[in-house]
Design an enzyme around this catalytic site. Structure first.
Site, PDB file in Angstrom:
ATOM      1  N   GLY A  77      18.207  56.337  -3.709  1.00 27.26           N
ATOM      2  CA  GLY A  77      17.346  57.505  -3.838  1.00 27.26           C
ATOM      3  C   GLY A  77      17.861  58.429  -4.930  1.00 27.26           C
ATOM      4  CD  GLU A  98      24.854  58.033  -4.562  1.00 28.60           C
ATOM      5  OE1 GLU A  98      24.677  58.899  -5.440  1.00 28.60           O
ATOM      6  OE2 GLU A  98      24.427  58.150  -3.410  1.00 28.60           O
TER       7      GLU A  98
HETATM    8  C1  5RP Z   1      23.533  60.732  -2.218  1.00 27.09           C
HETATM    9  C2  5RP Z   1      22.391  60.691  -3.161  1.00 27.09           C
HETATM   10  C3  5RP Z   1      21.034  60.474  -2.595  1.00 27.09           C
HETATM   11  O1  5RP Z   1      20.438  59.416  -3.251  1.00 27.09           O
HETATM   12  C4  5RP Z   1      20.202  61.706  -2.777  1.00 27.09           C
HETATM   13  O2  5RP Z   1      20.911  62.806  -2.245  1.00 27.09           O
HETATM   14  C5  5RP Z   1      18.851  61.580  -2.081  1.00 27.09           C
HETATM   15  O3  5RP Z   1      19.028  61.568  -0.702  1.00 27.09           O
HETATM   16  P1  5RP Z   1      17.834  61.404   0.317  1.00 27.09           P
HETATM   17  O4  5RP Z   1      17.345  60.002   0.187  1.00 27.09           O
HETATM   18  O5  5RP Z   1      18.472  61.668   1.662  1.00 27.09           O
HETATM   19  O6  5RP Z   1      16.781  62.415  -0.020  1.00 27.09           O
HETATM   20  O7  5RP Z   1      22.511  60.828  -4.352  1.00 27.09           O
HETATM   21  O8  5RP Z   1      24.735  61.048  -2.863  1.00 27.09           O
END
Ligand code: 5RP
Length: 215
Positions: A77, A98
């Site tokens: 995401g 990530e």
């Molecule tokens: C985690 C991230 C996530 O991809 C981002 O925060 C989006 O999170 P969500 O899918 O809960 O909205 O970078 O470090």
């Protein structure tokens, strides 16, 4: 919408592969969908301890990136994304792992709902992972760049570091800023994913999932 984009992302996972898996609530939906095709997977590389645990909970083998080599696809995401496929990530604090898994993958598939598609990045505070002893120095450097850093209270990353969330940045040149921030001593990673952006965006809308590629 998160479930819908996660379901759509499964089509981007080739048979018999090791898949790179992101972190967060959308990635959790994706992990749950992966469980349905686990017999077709060789395993997964996780971008956080939390995702590794969830994958293992579904009986999906979690491999280290060092053992897995280059991955065909990384699915995750984002907190914000532009039509140029530049992103802000790290709301869940997993930005460093990530970025590593994304860098080691041939394709980045990003899953978002329409509220995260923006013209200019920066409304979402930009997360920066910092070595603890460098906290004050890095914060001063961030102020000099026009941001307002705030310590993410009570949070330690999987790598044992802190997060500074930088408010009030209007990120007009994400590629340049990503490099500038990475050059501050004590910064481990910043949450701009511009130099290696997404290749495909699966955008959840009330009308269904749209597939976008870099403008
Ligand atoms: C985690 C991230 C996530 O991809 C981002 O925060 C989006 O999170 P969500 O899918 O809960 O909205 O970078 O470090």
């Amino acid at each position: 919408m998160k479930r819908a984009v996660a379901q759509a992302a499964i089509a981007h996972v080739p048979a018999d592969c090791i898949v790179g898996v992101g972190t967060g609530s959308t990635a959790n939906f994706f992990i749950d969908e992966l469980a349905g095709i686990k017999h077709k997977l060789r395993g997964a590389v996780a971008s956080s301890e939390a995702s590794a645990k969830r994958l293992q909970g579904h009986g999906i083998e979690v491999l280290s990136l060092n053992d897995a080599g280059t991955l065909p696809v990384y699915v995750d995401g984002a907190d914000e994304i532009t039509r140029h496929m530049h992103m802000v990530k790290g709301g869940g604090g997993a930005l460093t792992r990530e970025k590593i898994v994304a860098a080691a993958s041939r394709k980045f598939v990003c899953m978002c709902d329409a509220s995260k598609l923006v013209d200019v990045l920066g409304k979402f505070p930009l997360p920066i992972e910092v070595i603890p002893m460098a906290r004050s120095y890095v914060a001063r450097e961030l102020v000099a760049l026009g941001g307002q850093p705030k310590l993410r209270e009570g949070f330690t990353t999987d790598n044992g570091n802190i997060i500074l969330d930088v408010h009030n940045l209007q990120i007009m040149n994400p590629v340049e800023l990503e490099t500038t921030l990475n050059n501050i001593a004590g910064v481990v990673t910043n949450g701009l994913f511009a130099r290696r952006g997404a290749d495909v965006l699966l955008l959840g809308t009330p009308e269904g999932v749209q597939t976008l590629t870099a403008a």
